[in-house]
Design an enzyme around this catalytic site. Structure first.
Site, PDB file in Angstrom:
ATOM      1  N   GLU A 509     -22.414  18.997  16.393  1.00 19.26           N
ATOM      2  CA  GLU A 509     -23.615  18.237  16.034  1.00 19.26           C
ATOM      3  C   GLU A 509     -23.200  17.121  15.085  1.00 19.26           C
ATOM      4  OE1 GLU A 509     -28.245  19.410  15.112  1.00 19.26           O
ATOM      5  OE2 GLU A 509     -26.754  20.944  15.509  1.00 19.26           O
ATOM      6  N   GLU A 778     -27.965  26.299   5.844  1.00 14.18           N
ATOM      7  CA  GLU A 778     -29.026  25.840   6.729  1.00 14.18           C
ATOM      8  C   GLU A 778     -30.232  26.773   6.690  1.00 14.18           C
ATOM      9  OE1 GLU A 778     -29.395  24.296  11.344  1.00 14.18           O
ATOM     10  OE2 GLU A 778     -27.773  25.660  10.809  1.00 14.18           O
TER      11      GLU A 778
END
Length: 923
Positions: A509, A778
């Protein structure tokens, strides 16, 4: 004999002499010169600068006789010899104003390549003049595509048909070179260079720079950044050789998860323009053109951001960037013209550099495999010094954390192979580091080395890489875990400011997710000098905006799916406004105003009666959702409508700050209409109706000013009930978390915010610290010692969004906040609460360093404050106001440096002039 008349004349003469000497002495008072001269977003003496209409800033010295500025004068010239008296580009004359930041250049037009010199002086509060500053300078880069005489060059790397881990085309790194001869000595040599890809350049065997993966990452279909280097010291009379390594990088490598975007990627290309001024005054250019030669048969076989780098030392080409190399077997290269469809512009912020070196803290060896632990999650590459035997291939793997059984946990890297390979050409210790990739990791695993040697810590050094900015503030306290949280915030910033603000640095990502950026931007401004970083990325946001005004999920946009999300796209309004509040520079508003308007228009296009139907990620990763969804429980329509109102409000405030009265009235009216619709649709007497009641739903209403005054108290009460239901724990995701501390603070619930912050059980900031976190995660529960890893593969252990709490730590625990944009007026109002007994912070504001440091000793509260020149501060000191306030060791009585504004049950409030103060009060 001395006569009276003579005495009278003597007295007159003596009086005149004394008067003239006093006047002369007064005239001779010369103040220290201005300090820290910068242009635009904080550049000091830049080379290859992007802006031909810069602004100028400086700071007053911290010295006796200088409290504030009453006037300034700037002089700008084409030669330092013309300063200060014969400035040929601009002389501002004496301007009677306190402004010492963001003064716009208003002189003669500046051109590409031009070198500009400038000085400034100021007059203090008593109209006494300072010395002229030291001369500062800047040199412009190539500002227009028409300045480029070179061509794009490169090899056809598609024809090799090398496929990667996801059936993606691999573009082998290219080695490009050219020799040239000079008949006379060089006075000046400037290299202008960029790539569709990433590059490393050497001249005559010497690296031109220590930049990492230049030129960086922009919306390549719109703009590619160029870099300028001064290479005068590398050029020789006679024969010279240029060598450029060129790899795919972000431009031509696998990026994102849309396979069709990287199966048929464009081949990497490079453009090179070396402009020489000879000592005899003549000029020459060495250009990228069809006289260059290239090969892909070099030692770096593969270089991919997600998958890593493969290096074969058997293919090394000693001296290939020097004159002593034969390239007759190399290929001719392809050339491509510079066109106007993609703008070539000088890089707008600093390149990535290797900033820190981390030593290995522990080595674990088992069965020919060695694991090196840095005890800090970091981003960059390893520097390897490993014993190998000829023909061995060293395998280098990375992990953020080990599984409980000691094996590598790489599930959260998803399809990113994140593995490097090095093949040795001879026996001995190899020294190598990857060049065109980066990794997020705490652990490095090696296999394939000489197992007759015992692994040692010296084998692997962690090179921490991020955009080349410096620390901007500090925070510390009496609480070990709060200090660890601050460290985690800083390391999360370092790990995710890799040319763009990435969501994470390790998996497949590493993109510029907009919501992550907007929630963390304020905290980043406290911790690092990142104004130029954000200004550059905001330019990319504007360039990535869809024709209908929508803002993509990620910037640069690699998904091209035309999808948007509330709270994500609103980065285009929130970040510029937050930056303006912290810098005072209206240019960030000017540059982004049209983007803001377009986004608000898009918001309106997906509403009916001002109620939003915008989809998106909602309150992403809210903990313990009742619906089990990553998007949390808060209504999408409620979130969309709230952010519609909020962005309309910010756009209105931006219009007002820019003096655009009609547009202010338009967007202010829109904000009020949306707020009214929001309240009628989702609230009844301050209580959520018709949708799921969540902490975030109340936080949005209260933070964005969407409720009638008579209903705010009820909404607060219901919010506190939701928090109490959660046992005084947060239930907020990416969008709600940065509003939690803001709302609890402004509504007087600071005790509760302290409790939430210092919670140690899930979900909380300290929970991850108790599980060993050295960065922000996260998810609130990415890992636990009891249950192991969160089963979701989307589980980054370096994700800065929840580090947004750092803003509150600076502004409330330490107590430093702007009361006026740019800290022209500063609030210093620490709120000490248990379990803290002390806290301290410092911050480099546009005017200089401000500091707040407090400590409780028994029933005494001690506060040390530093207020920079040309500002004032409102200082609030917790105290029993029945007792004396002590200032610098003496009972405070009020004077011209500190004026008592108020005293009440909570303490004293003073207006304080620039200086260094120590207050002591009784609690």
């Amino acid at each position: 004999m001395f006569k009276k008349s003579n005495f009278k004349y003597f007295v007159y003469a003596l009086s005149a002499f004394i008067f003239l000497n006093i006047a002369s002495c007064k005239e001779q008072v010369v103040l220290q010169d201005p300090q820290k001269l910068t242009i635009s977003e904080g550049f000091e003496n830049p080379l290859g600068f992007y802006d031909k209409t810069p602004s100028f800033s400086w700071q007053l010295p911290v010295s006796e006789g200088v409290s504030s500025q009453s006037a300034y004068q700037i002089v700008v010239a084409s030669s330092p010899d013309l300063l200060p008296d014969n400035a040929d580009l601009w002389n501002s004359k004496k301007q009677e104003t306190a402004q010492s930041t963001w003064v716009k250049y208003a002189g003669a037009d500046l051109q590409s390549r031009q070198k500009v010199y400038w000085q400034v002086k100021y007059w203090n509060q008593d109209n006494e003049a300072s010395k002229w500053s030291e001369i500062s300078h800047f040199e412009l880069g190539l500002l227009s595509n028409s300045d480029w005489k070179a061509k794009w060059i490169g090899l056809d790397t598609k024809k090799e048909k090398v496929l990667g881990s996801q059936e993606n085309i691999i573009h082998r790194p290219q080695y490009l070179r050219k020799g040239f001869e000079l008949s006379s000595d060089v006075a000046s040599a400037k290299l202008y260079i960029t790539a569709k890809g990433v590059f490393d350049v050497a001249i005559n065997g010497e690296d031109v720079s220590d930049d990492v993966m230049p030129p960086g990452y922009t919306p390549y279909k719109e703009r590619i950044e160029t870099i300028t280097y001064d290479v005068t010291d590398l050029i020789e009379s006679g024969q010279n050789t240029i060598g450029v390594e060129l790899a795919a990088g972000w431009h031509s490598g696998r990026l994102g998860w849309k396979k069709e975007l990287w199966v048929d990627t464009e081949t990497p290309k490079m453009i090179f323009q070396l402009e020489l001024t000879m000592k005899d005054g003549s000029k020459e250019m060495i250009l990228s053109d069809d006289t260059w030669k290239g090969t892909t048969n070099g030692p770096t076989r593969i270089s991919e951001i997600y998958d890593g780098e493969t290096y074969d030392a058997n293919l090394e080409m000693p001296n290939w960037t020097t004159n002593n190399f034969d390239d007759k077997t190399w290929e001719s290269i392809n050339t491509f013209p510079v066109t106007n469809d993609i703008r070539l512009e000088p890089k707008r912020h600093t390149t990535v550099k290797t900033k820190i070196e981390l030593a290995t803290e522990e080595v674990i060896e088992k069965g020919g495999v060695a694991v090196f632990d840095f005890q800090q999650n970091m981003v960059g590459v390893p520097l390897l010094k490993v014993p190998m035997k000829k023909g061995q291939t060293l395998k280098i793997r990375f992990a953020e954390k080990l599984s409980p059984d000691g094996t590598f946990y790489t599930e959260n890297y998803r399809s990113a192979q994140s593995t490097n390979y090095y093949t040795a050409s001879k026996d001995g210790v190899i020294e190598w580091m990857p060049k065109f990739t980066f990794h997020g990791f705490q652990y490095v695993e090696l296999s394939g080395y000489d197992t007759s040697k015992t692994p040692s810590k010296e084998w692997v050094t962690g090179l921490v890489q991020y955009s080349d900015f410096e620390e901007n503030g500090t925070f510390t306290s009496s609480h070990e875990k709060l200090n660890q949280l601050q460290s985690n915030i800083v390391w999360g910033l370092r790990g995710n400011f890799f040319d763009i603000p990435t969501d994470c640095p390790q998996r497949d990502e590493r993109m510029g997710w907009t919501a992550d950026a907007q929630v963390f931007a304020p905290a980043s401004m406290f911790n690092a000098d990142v104004y130029k970083f954000w200004a550059s990325w905001m330019q990319s946001v504007g360039e990535s905006q869809y024709d209908n005004g929508g803002i993509p999920w990620v910037v640069p946009d690699v998904l091209y799916n035309n999808k948007v999300s509330a709270g994500w796209g609103d980065a285009c309004t929130i970040i510029p406004w937050k930056i303006y509040v912290r810098t005072g520079d209206k240019r960030i508003l000017e540059e982004n105003f049209e983007t803001m308007k377009g986004w608000v228009k898009y918001h309106e296009s997906v509403t009916k009666n001002y109620i939003s139907s915008m989809g998106g990620f909602a309150d992403w990763l809210q903990p313990l959702p009742e619906n089990g969804d990553n998007k949390g429980d808060t209504s999408h329509s409620l979130i969309g409508t709230a952010f519609f109102a909020h962005s309309a409000n910010i756009t209105a405030k931006t219009a007002k700050a820019l003096g655009k009265t009609e547009e202010f009235e338009k967007y202010d009216a829109l904000y009020k209409m949306v707020a009214n619709a929001f309240e009628n649709k989702f609230f009844d007497n301050g209580k959520i109706k018709d949708v799921v009641e969540t902490q975030t739903s109340y936080l949005l209403a209260l933070a964005f000013g969407l409720l009638s005054d008579e209903h705010k108290a009820n909404a607060k009460r219901h919010l506190l009930e939701k928090i109490a239901e959660a046992d005084d724990h947060l239930r907020t995701g990416f969008l709600g978390t940065p509003l939690l501390y803001e709302v609890l603070d402004t509504t007087g619930e600071i005790d509760l915010m302290y409790k939430i912050l210092f919670n140690e059980t899930y979900p909380s900031w300290f929970y991850s610290i108790n599980q060993g976190a050295t960065t922000i995660w996260e998810r609130w529960n990415s890992y636990s010692k009891a249950e192991g890893f969160n089963p979701m593969k989307m589980n980054s252990l370096n994700h800065y969004a929840y580090g947004a709490i750092g803003e509150w730590m600076y502004e409330r625990i330490a107590g430093i906040a702007p009361l006026e944009p740019g800290y022209k007026t500063i609030r210093i109002a620490p709120v000490p609460k248990e379990p803290l007994t002390s806290a301290a912070a410092s911050l480099n504001t546009p005017y200089g360093k401000v500091a707040s440091s407090w400590e409780i000793k028994g029933n005494k509260f001690e506060l040390h404050v530093v207020v920079p020149p040309n500002t004032t501060a409102k200082v609030t000191i917790p105290a029993n106001t029945e007792k004396d306030l002590v200032l610098n060791g003496e009972a405070f009585i009020g004077d011209n440096i500190a004026e008592l504004l108020d005293s009440n049950a909570s303490g004293f409030q003073l207006l304080v002039q620039p200086g260094d103060y120590k207050f002591t009060s009784q609690l």
